[in-house]
Design an enzyme around this catalytic site. Structure first.
Site, mmCIF file in Angstrom:
data_model
loop_
_atom_site.group_PDB
_atom_site.id
_atom_site.type_symbol
_atom_site.label_atom_id
_atom_site.label_comp_id
_atom_site.label_asym_id
_atom_site.label_seq_id
_atom_site.Cartn_x
_atom_site.Cartn_y
_atom_site.Cartn_z
ATOM 1 N N ASP A 26 -5.546 18.942 21.810
ATOM 2 C CA ASP A 26 -6.005 18.091 20.708
ATOM 3 C C ASP A 26 -7.463 17.698 20.898
ATOM 4 O OD1 ASP A 26 -3.519 17.674 19.218
ATOM 5 O OD2 ASP A 26 -2.848 16.743 21.060
HETATM 6 C C1 LIG Z 1 1.121 16.367 13.692
HETATM 7 C C2 LIG Z 1 2.045 16.974 12.662
HETATM 8 C C3 LIG Z 1 2.965 17.976 13.327
HETATM 9 C C4 LIG Z 1 2.914 15.860 12.055
HETATM 10 O O1 LIG Z 1 3.721 16.405 11.064
HETATM 11 P P1 LIG Z 1 4.483 15.598 9.948
HETATM 12 O O2 LIG Z 1 4.785 14.260 10.485
HETATM 13 O O3 LIG Z 1 5.636 16.408 9.505
HETATM 14 O O4 LIG Z 1 3.547 15.602 8.670
HETATM 15 P P2 LIG Z 1 2.064 15.172 8.287
HETATM 16 O O5 LIG Z 1 1.136 15.017 9.432
HETATM 17 O O6 LIG Z 1 1.615 16.129 7.287
HETATM 18 O O7 LIG Z 1 2.179 13.751 7.674
HETATM 19 C C5 LIG Z 1 2.883 12.790 8.308
HETATM 20 C C6 LIG Z 1 3.710 12.007 7.320
HETATM 21 O O8 LIG Z 1 3.038 10.764 7.135
HETATM 22 C C7 LIG Z 1 2.679 10.659 5.804
HETATM 23 N N1 LIG Z 1 1.424 9.924 5.720
HETATM 24 C C8 LIG Z 1 0.384 9.968 6.528
HETATM 25 N N2 LIG Z 1 -0.589 9.137 6.127
HETATM 26 C C9 LIG Z 1 -0.118 8.546 5.028
HETATM 27 C C10 LIG Z 1 -0.607 7.571 4.145
HETATM 28 N N3 LIG Z 1 -1.811 7.022 4.303
HETATM 29 N N4 LIG Z 1 0.163 7.197 3.133
HETATM 30 C C11 LIG Z 1 1.391 7.727 2.961
HETATM 31 N N5 LIG Z 1 1.914 8.633 3.773
HETATM 32 C C12 LIG Z 1 1.167 9.048 4.788
HETATM 33 C C13 LIG Z 1 2.638 12.060 5.296
HETATM 34 O O9 LIG Z 1 2.783 12.115 3.919
HETATM 35 C C14 LIG Z 1 3.836 12.678 6.005
HETATM 36 O O10 LIG Z 1 5.015 12.287 5.391
HETATM 37 P P3 LIG Z 1 6.283 13.217 5.223
HETATM 38 O O11 LIG Z 1 5.800 14.463 4.592
HETATM 39 O O12 LIG Z 1 7.205 12.442 4.375
HETATM 40 O O13 LIG Z 1 6.813 13.420 6.625
HETATM 41 C C15 LIG Z 1 1.269 17.599 11.497
HETATM 42 O O14 LIG Z 1 0.446 16.597 10.933
HETATM 43 C C16 LIG Z 1 0.379 18.737 11.895
HETATM 44 O O15 LIG Z 1 0.810 19.851 12.105
HETATM 45 N N6 LIG Z 1 -0.932 18.447 11.947
HETATM 46 C C17 LIG Z 1 -1.930 19.433 12.267
HETATM 47 C C18 LIG Z 1 -1.954 19.649 13.750
HETATM 48 C C19 LIG Z 1 -2.381 18.431 14.533
HETATM 49 O O16 LIG Z 1 -3.386 17.847 14.281
HETATM 50 N N7 LIG Z 1 -1.594 18.117 15.506
HETATM 51 C C20 LIG Z 1 -2.052 17.203 16.487
HETATM 52 C C21 LIG Z 1 -1.493 15.886 16.372
HETATM 53 S S1 LIG Z 1 -1.720 15.049 17.925
HETATM 54 C C22 LIG Z 1 -0.868 15.961 19.113
HETATM 55 O O17 LIG Z 1 -0.683 17.084 19.026
HETATM 56 C C23 LIG Z 1 -0.385 15.365 20.341
HETATM 57 O O18 LIG Z 1 -0.444 14.169 20.422
HETATM 58 O O19 LIG Z 1 0.076 16.117 21.203
#
Ligand SMILES: CC(C)(COP(=O)(O)OP(=O)(O)OC[C@H]1O[C@@H](n2cnc3c(N)ncnc32)[C@H](O)[C@@H]1OP(=O)(O)O)[C@@H](O)C(=O)NCCC(=O)NCCSC(=O)C(=O)O
Length: 401
Positions: A173
């Site tokens: 990351d």
């Molecule tokens: C990290 C993730 C796997 C997490 O996946 P998910 O939790 O399934 O989905 P998302 O990140 O797309 O979004 C998270 C959820 O929060 C919601 N979300 C986020 N912010 C908001 C705000 N402000 N308002 C409303 N909802 C929000 C979003 O709609 C999703 O809801 P729902 O759709 O309802 O679930 C993904 O974001 C990802 O692949 N990111 C790119 C890679 C990355 O950066 N990874 C490193 C993270 S740190 C790391 O790797 C580490 O610590 O180790």
């Protein structure tokens, strides 16, 4: 907090940070330390999950205190159209957008790069994701550990034949964040000198790791060699390893021709120092087991401190394996301001890492402590032109916090 009398390298650069945990936010942290205004958009309710990661003090992770310093927190429910409109307003006035959602999330909120560039053609958009915005894996979620494995790093972090271990922190990351920060700097420079257009920077976690994998692929291409785990050794470079002492391990890097001679003299093996076969790296690699045994036999009779003292006198690079306590007590860290006392918004004090890199004319600073969730919602929305009545209405509907 430090006084801000020195000019900041990124003063006047406005960054909107959307995304959570490490990969996007570490980039925002880096830009914020050098004076960018970083407005972090968080979900209402719990905000960024990093607020609750690892050890918690007064309800907030102490990690949060370093990751989010110099940032403003605006809490918005992006699932609601009114919140999306507010973010579009903020982005219209911004220089940089950082996001690290799963590809497609931003598009689902009506904020594709095309839509955002129509609003703000100069916007620099940094997109960090597990696998990038294109290619067969683009839709998959990604975490740092997966990127480290796919990037080729995890295969090497092991003792031969044993389980490949994590390096201990989310290095995938952080590497993605730093590549992102480099991309942002280049895109801002390009925008300044080439007519003002922004662009999209696409950073995949595994590619940020892969970019650091040195000769891994050229060696496979040229020789069919699959590089394998080598524990604490530096394969093909000798001597460089961890050696046992009476009270722990010491790292010794004697992999320079003249350094090697001084090292062998220090360990009492003048015969090896004078051996013509060992005068260069290739000869030493061929007999690395014998050299490692000679060094290890010497270190085993001493404490780490004794080895360090003797090798410093011989000008041989050597290092103790630092724990958090060693770092906290080290005068060199203190002398270079790498341990700073930061006040939290709860009135506590916490020691945090200082700022890297060190710029002579525009050094980084801690201008404000990490925000509580939504600390800046009202001020940022008011600055964007919303009235107090509108803000109260949105709060009543749960659009903002
Ligand atoms: C990290 C993730 C796997 C997490 O996946 P998910 O939790 O399934 O989905 P998302 O990140 O797309 O979004 C998270 C959820 O929060 C919601 N979300 C986020 N912010 C908001 C705000 N402000 N308002 C409303 N909802 C929000 C979003 O709609 C999703 O809801 P729902 O759709 O309802 O679930 C993904 O974001 C990802 O692949 N990111 C790119 C890679 C990355 O950066 N990874 C490193 C993270 S740190 C790391 O790797 C580490 O610590 O180790």
């Amino acid at each position: 907090m430090q006084e801000t009398t020195t000019p900041a390298a990124l003063a006047g650069v406005r960054v909107i940070e959307m995304g959570q945990l490490i990969a996007g936010p570490f980039c925002g942290k880096t830009l914020g330390e050098f004076g960018a205004e970083v407005i972090k958009i968080e979900a209402v309710g719990a905000g960024d999950p990093l607020r609750n990661w690892r050890l918690i003090k007064n309800g907030t992770s102490v990690w949060w205190q370093v990751q989010s310093r110099n940032k403003k927190s605006v809490a918005l429910d992006l699932r609601q159209a009114e919140a999306q409109d507010i973010v579009r307003r903020l982005i219209a006035e911004a220089d940089v957008l950082i996001e690290n959602f799963r590809p497609g999330t931003l598009e689902g909120w009506g904020m594709s790069p095309e839509e955002l560039h129509a609003l703000n053609p100069g916007l620099v958009i940094l997109r960090i994701s597990g696998y990038g915005q294109t290619g067969p894996y683009r839709d998959l979620p990604g975490f740092g550990v997966i990127g480290e494995a796919m990037g080729g790093l995890r295969h090497l972090t092991a003792e031969p034949g044993r389980v490949p271990v994590r390096v201990g922190v989310s290095i995938g990351d952080t590497l993605a964040a730093l590549h992102g920060a480099i991309g942002v700097m280049m895109a801002l420079y390009h925008r300044k000198v080439n007519g003002g257009a922004g662009q999209v920077i696409d950073v995949a976690l595994h590619e940020a790791v892969f970019n650091c994998m040195e000769s891994l692929i050229p060696e496979y291409s040229a020789f069919g060699v699959v590089r394998e785990a080598a524990g604490s050794a530096l394969p093909g470079i000798a001597p460089s390893n961890a050696y046992p002492c009476q009270d722990g391990w010491v790292l010794v890097a004697g992999n320079g021709d003249s350094i090697f001679k001084r090292l062998m003299a220090a360990v009492g093996r003048q015969d090896l120092a004078d051996d013509p076969q060992l005068a260069d790296n290739a000869g030493r690699v061929a007999r690395v087991a014998e050299i490692d045994a000679a060094i290890g036999a010497w270190t085993a009779t001493l404490t780490v401190a004794q080895v360090m003292e003797r090798l410093a006198a011989a000008r041989v690079p050597a290092g103790k394996v630092y724990t958090a306590r060693d770092i906290a007590e080290d005068p060199h860290y203190q002398a270079r301001d790498m341990l700073l006392t930061q006040q939290t918004r709860d009135g506590d004090e916490v020691t945090v890492p200082g700022i890297c890199p060190k710029l002579s004319a525009t050094p980084g600073t801690i201008r404000s402590s990490a925000p509580r969730l939504g600390d800046d919602t009202d001020a940022v929305l008011a600055e964007a032109g919303l009235t107090q009545e509108q803000i109260a209405l949105l709060r009543g509907k749960g659009v903002i916090q």
